[in-house]
Design a protein around this motif. Sequence first.
Motif, PDB file in Angstrom:
ATOM      1  N   ALA A  77       0.800  -1.226   0.000  1.00 26.60           N
ATOM      2  CA  ALA A  77       0.000   0.000   0.000  1.00 26.60           C
ATOM      3  C   ALA A  77       0.836   1.280   0.000  1.00 26.60           C
ATOM      4  N   ALA A  78       1.809   1.384   0.893  1.00 23.63           N
ATOM      5  CA  ALA A  78       2.586   2.626   1.001  1.00 23.63           C
ATOM      6  C   ALA A  78       3.324   2.936  -0.298  1.00 23.63           C
ATOM      7  N   ASP A  79       3.983   1.935  -0.889  1.00 29.48           N
ATOM      8  CA  ASP A  79       4.711   2.148  -2.138  1.00 29.48           C
ATOM      9  C   ASP A  79       3.749   2.460  -3.285  1.00 29.48           C
ATOM     10  N   ALA A  80       2.644   1.740  -3.352  1.00 24.79           N
ATOM     11  CA  ALA A  80       1.670   1.962  -4.425  1.00 24.79           C
ATOM     12  C   ALA A  80       1.107   3.373  -4.364  1.00 24.79           C
ATOM     13  N   GLN A  81       0.789   3.835  -3.170  1.00 22.81           N
ATOM     14  CA  GLN A  81       0.240   5.185  -3.020  1.00 22.81           C
ATOM     15  C   GLN A  81       1.273   6.240  -3.395  1.00 22.81           C
ATOM     16  N   ARG A  82       2.540   5.987  -3.089  1.00 22.71           N
ATOM     17  CA  ARG A  82       3.600   6.929  -3.467  1.00 22.71           C
ATOM     18  C   ARG A  82       3.746   6.998  -4.986  1.00 22.71           C
ATOM     19  N   VAL A  83       3.662   5.859  -5.657  1.00 20.62           N
ATOM     20  CA  VAL A  83       3.744   5.856  -7.121  1.00 20.62           C
ATOM     21  C   VAL A  83       2.593   6.657  -7.716  1.00 20.62           C
ATOM     22  N   LEU A  84       1.398   6.440  -7.200  1.00 19.59           N
ATOM     23  CA  LEU A  84       0.217   7.113  -7.732  1.00 19.59           C
ATOM     24  C   LEU A  84       0.278   8.624  -7.533  1.00 19.59           C
ATOM     25  N   THR A  85       0.768   9.060  -6.379  1.00 17.40           N
ATOM     26  CA  THR A  85       0.760  10.492  -6.086  1.00 17.40           C
ATOM     27  C   THR A  85       2.018  11.202  -6.573  1.00 17.40           C
ATOM     28  N   LYS A  86       3.186  10.673  -6.267  1.00 18.27           N
ATOM     29  CA  LYS A  86       4.433  11.363  -6.581  1.00 18.27           C
ATOM     30  C   LYS A  86       4.895  11.123  -8.014  1.00 18.27           C
ATOM     31  N   LEU A  87       4.570   9.955  -8.555  1.00 17.75           N
ATOM     32  CA  LEU A  87       5.067   9.612  -9.886  1.00 17.75           C
ATOM     33  C   LEU A  87       4.026   9.852 -10.968  1.00 17.75           C
ATOM     34  N   TRP A  88       2.769   9.526 -10.669  1.00 18.41           N
ATOM     35  CA  TRP A  88       1.718   9.628 -11.685  1.00 18.41           C
ATOM     36  C   TRP A  88       0.794  10.814 -11.455  1.00 18.41           C
ATOM     37  N   ASN A  89       1.052  11.584 -10.394  1.00 19.57           N
ATOM     38  CA  ASN A  89       0.332  12.851 -10.181  1.00 19.57           C
ATOM     39  C   ASN A  89      -1.159  12.671  -9.916  1.00 19.57           C
ATOM     40  N   ASN A  90      -1.537  11.591  -9.230  1.00 19.49           N
ATOM     41  CA  ASN A  90      -2.921  11.398  -8.813  1.00 19.49           C
ATOM     42  C   ASN A  90      -3.117  11.975  -7.412  1.00 19.49           C
ATOM     43  N   PRO A  91      -4.334  12.356  -7.055  1.00 24.48           N
ATOM     44  CA  PRO A  91      -4.609  12.782  -5.679  1.00 24.48           C
ATOM     45  C   PRO A  91      -4.396  11.613  -4.717  1.00 24.48           C
ATOM     46  N   PRO A  92      -4.063  11.878  -3.468  1.00 21.71           N
ATOM     47  CA  PRO A  92      -3.870  10.803  -2.486  1.00 21.71           C
ATOM     48  C   PRO A  92      -5.141   9.988  -2.306  1.00 21.71           C
ATOM     49  N   ASP A  93      -4.995   8.693  -2.090  1.00 15.84           N
ATOM     50  CA  ASP A  93      -6.138   7.826  -1.830  1.00 15.84           C
ATOM     51  C   ASP A  93      -5.705   6.687  -0.919  1.00 15.84           C
ATOM     52  N   GLU A  94      -6.124   6.756   0.335  1.00 15.18           N
ATOM     53  CA  GLU A  94      -5.721   5.762   1.322  1.00 15.18           C
ATOM     54  C   GLU A  94      -6.398   4.413   1.122  1.00 15.18           C
ATOM     55  N   LYS A  95      -7.386   4.356   0.227  1.00 13.76           N
ATOM     56  CA  LYS A  95      -8.057   3.086  -0.033  1.00 13.76           C
ATOM     57  C   LYS A  95      -7.240   2.165  -0.931  1.00 13.76           C
ATOM     58  N   VAL A  96      -6.208   2.695  -1.567  1.00 16.52           N
ATOM     59  CA  VAL A  96      -5.361   1.863  -2.419  1.00 16.52           C
ATOM     60  C   VAL A  96      -4.577   0.888  -1.534  1.00 16.52           C
ATOM     61  N   LEU A  97      -4.728  -0.403  -1.817  1.00 16.73           N
ATOM     62  CA  LEU A  97      -4.111  -1.448  -0.992  1.00 16.73           C
ATOM     63  C   LEU A  97      -2.814  -1.971  -1.597  1.00 16.73           C
ATOM     64  N   GLY A  98      -2.605  -1.709  -2.881  1.00 18.78           N
ATOM     65  CA  GLY A  98      -1.388  -2.200  -3.516  1.00 18.78           C
ATOM     66  C   GLY A  98      -1.462  -2.067  -5.017  1.00 18.78           C
ATOM     67  N   MET A  99      -0.422  -2.570  -5.680  1.00 15.35           N
ATOM     68  CA  MET A  99      -0.341  -2.469  -7.134  1.00 15.35           C
ATOM     69  C   MET A  99       0.371  -3.704  -7.680  1.00 15.35           C
ATOM     70  N   ILE A 100      -0.287  -4.396  -8.623  1.00 16.43           N
ATOM     71  CA  ILE A 100       0.308  -5.554  -9.280  1.00 16.43           C
ATOM     72  C   ILE A 100       1.073  -5.073 -10.507  1.00 16.43           C
ATOM     73  N   LEU A 101       2.301  -5.572 -10.679  1.00 17.44           N
ATOM     74  CA  LEU A 101       3.146  -5.200 -11.808  1.00 17.44           C
ATOM     75  C   LEU A 101       3.506  -6.445 -12.615  1.00 17.44           C
ATOM     76  N   PRO A 102       3.738  -6.283 -13.912  1.00 16.30           N
ATOM     77  CA  PRO A 102       4.108  -7.439 -14.735  1.00 16.30           C
ATOM     78  C   PRO A 102       5.578  -7.821 -14.599  1.00 16.30           C
ATOM     79  N   SER A 103       6.246  -7.246 -13.608  1.00 22.47           N
ATOM     80  CA  SER A 103       7.669  -7.496 -13.391  1.00 22.47           C
ATOM     81  C   SER A 103       8.022  -7.168 -11.944  1.00 22.47           C
TER      82      SER A 103
END
Length: 310
Positions: A77-103
């Motif tokens: 969750a913590a890493d996924a939320q950082r990617v969404l906000t700091k890298l992809w410029n999305n608003p913060p969302d604490e409901k994000v539990l994680g992110m599946i990657l193809p690698s």
Amino acid sequence: MKCKLLLVLLAAFVCLEPACATDAPSASSSTSAPGAADAHAKVEAFLQSLHPVSGEVAIPEAQATLQLKPGYGYLQAADAQRVLTKLWNNPPDEKVLGMILPSTDPATVVDGRAWAVVVTYVDDGYVSDQDASKIDYDDLLKSMQKATQDENEARVKQGYPSIELVGWAEPPHYDAASHKLYWARDLAIRNPDGSSDGHTLNYAIRVLGRRGYLSLNAVAPIDELDKVRADMPAVLAMADFNEGQRYADYDAKTDKLAAYGIAALIAGGIAAKAGLFAKLGIMLLALKKFVIVGVAAVAAAIRKLFKRKQ
């Protein structure tokens, strides 16, 4: 092409002067821009701080488990939320539990050709699937297109481009045996001046459970549909609820029944409370496309760096 900020991805880390170009900047011109070397180092440090995991991954908030197949990675969750906000410029969302990657390579998150799946959980209750075989998906699509159009004014006011739901990139499919649902939307993106900014693929998976559903939302360029279509069955098979929390464990005497069925789940509507989509509908994850396009050169350089280290 209109004047745009060079290296949009790095806006969260450094301030860069706007640069005008008739095409995307080359790797040499990007890395020679003032401040680009420092920006490059900060992006590299950010990627180094990510820690994808593999294998069996517990999602305690949803009482579910992911059985990741070899080669796939997962950001907690913590890493996924950082990617969404700091890298992809999305608003913060604490409901994000994680992110599946193809690698398991962290640099995947800056690869404009790769998909990523954001995981959330919606505890609205048991979603009845009794309407699944009766849905007219053509009519449903028309309703969704109108709703998307109606929401554009609010998106533009909040500083986001408008979008058009072109159609199904993959029509909805519901597996009554596994109680898993998936579909994909072709989204056309338009700048405030009305000019086109390309298409984005939004691929949605819902895993129904006893007290709610897992929401897995993938984003990728529309021309990567064949790759996403080939990979999503594996992702679909990885996710399931724990024993006692599955769809078949529903007890009508004690458990909450959701106020909607499969059609509303697909359309959004009252069911649109799944993480990022609660704020600006299907627009937010599509922002990955805009950010990555703006930093293709730096992303390529970082991927090469990570490959050398491996």
